[in-house]
Design a protein around this motif. Structure first.
Motif, PDB file in Angstrom:
ATOM      1  N   PHE A 115     -11.109  23.794 -17.307  1.00 29.27           N
ATOM      2  CA  PHE A 115     -10.851  22.438 -16.848  1.00 29.27           C
ATOM      3  C   PHE A 115     -11.793  22.132 -15.692  1.00 29.27           C
ATOM      4  N   THR A 116     -12.536  21.037 -15.811  1.00 25.29           N
ATOM      5  CA  THR A 116     -13.442  20.590 -14.756  1.00 25.29           C
ATOM      6  C   THR A 116     -12.835  19.348 -14.112  1.00 25.29           C
ATOM      7  N   PRO A 117     -12.253  19.502 -12.909  1.00 27.64           N
ATOM      8  CA  PRO A 117     -11.603  18.346 -12.284  1.00 27.64           C
ATOM      9  C   PRO A 117     -12.614  17.330 -11.782  1.00 27.64           C
ATOM     10  N   GLU A 118     -12.246  16.068 -11.957  1.00 29.36           N
ATOM     11  CA  GLU A 118     -13.030  14.967 -11.407  1.00 29.36           C
ATOM     12  C   GLU A 118     -12.291  14.299 -10.265  1.00 29.36           C
ATOM     13  N   ARG A 119     -10.975  14.444 -10.271  1.00 26.37           N
ATOM     14  CA  ARG A 119     -10.135  13.858  -9.234  1.00 26.37           C
ATOM     15  C   ARG A 119      -8.900  14.714  -9.036  1.00 26.37           C
ATOM     16  N   CYS A 120      -8.458  14.827  -7.792  1.00 24.64           N
ATOM     17  CA  CYS A 120      -7.245  15.571  -7.444  1.00 24.64           C
ATOM     18  C   CYS A 120      -6.476  14.745  -6.426  1.00 24.64           C
ATOM     19  N   ARG A 121      -5.230  14.404  -6.769  1.00 18.38           N
ATOM     20  CA  ARG A 121      -4.412  13.566  -5.882  1.00 18.38           C
ATOM     21  C   ARG A 121      -3.066  14.215  -5.657  1.00 18.38           C
ATOM     22  N   GLN A 122      -2.664  14.341  -4.399  1.00 15.86           N
ATOM     23  CA  GLN A 122      -1.344  14.865  -4.081  1.00 15.86           C
ATOM     24  C   GLN A 122      -0.312  13.800  -4.420  1.00 15.86           C
ATOM     25  N   THR A 123       0.735  14.178  -5.166  1.00 18.06           N
ATOM     26  CA  THR A 123       1.721  13.212  -5.646  1.00 18.06           C
ATOM     27  C   THR A 123       3.047  13.288  -4.906  1.00 18.06           C
ATOM     28  N   LEU A 124       3.339  14.359  -4.258  1.00 22.33           N
ATOM     29  CA  LEU A 124       4.602  14.521  -3.521  1.00 22.33           C
ATOM     30  C   LEU A 124       4.297  14.887  -2.077  1.00 22.33           C
TER      31      LEU A 124
END
Length: 124
Positions: A115-124
């Motif tokens: 998996f090559t991430p393009e975006r990472c967002r904390q949700t909690l």
């Protein structure tokens, strides 16, 4: 790109959900565990695949993938527990250095989802 709190989550067990969609838009979710993931130096995430045949078929048609993971053990925005939503692309490998690295950690893996991430967002 991956924040320190993301790596903190990987120190604890939790469920990882891998969401894919076929070219026709049929959604599918597969699961694994935080402890099985390997993050490479380039911040690609290696995930063992023993089954995940529908996930692989979908990613061959539409490589866009969304992954969620989290743990109750790491402080979040409003108290105990945090999670992340990652978007990016996926490819499956059944040989090579990345596969060998995953196979060493998870001998049951028949393939590795890279998996090559393009975006990472904390949700909690």
């Amino acid at each position: 790109m991956l924040p320190d709190k993301f790596f903190d989550c990987l120190k604890y067990e939790g469920v990882v959900a891998i969401g894919t969609a076929s070219a026709q838009g049929e959604a599918h979710i597969a699961n694994t565990w935080n402890s099985y993931l390997i993050v490479t130096e380039e911040e690609r995430i290696l995930i063992p695949a023993a089954g995940m045949h529908k996930t692989e078929r979908n990613s061959n048609e539409n490589p866009h993938v969304e992954i969620t993971l989290g743990t109750r053990e790491v402080e979040g925005h409003r108290g105990p527990g945090t999670g992340f939503l990652l978007t990016g692309t996926a490819a499956f490998l059944k040989e090579g250095a990345l596969f060998d690295r995953m196979k060493e950690k998870c001998p049951f893996a028949a393939r590795v989802l890279v998996f090559t991430p393009e975006r990472c967002r904390q949700t909690l």
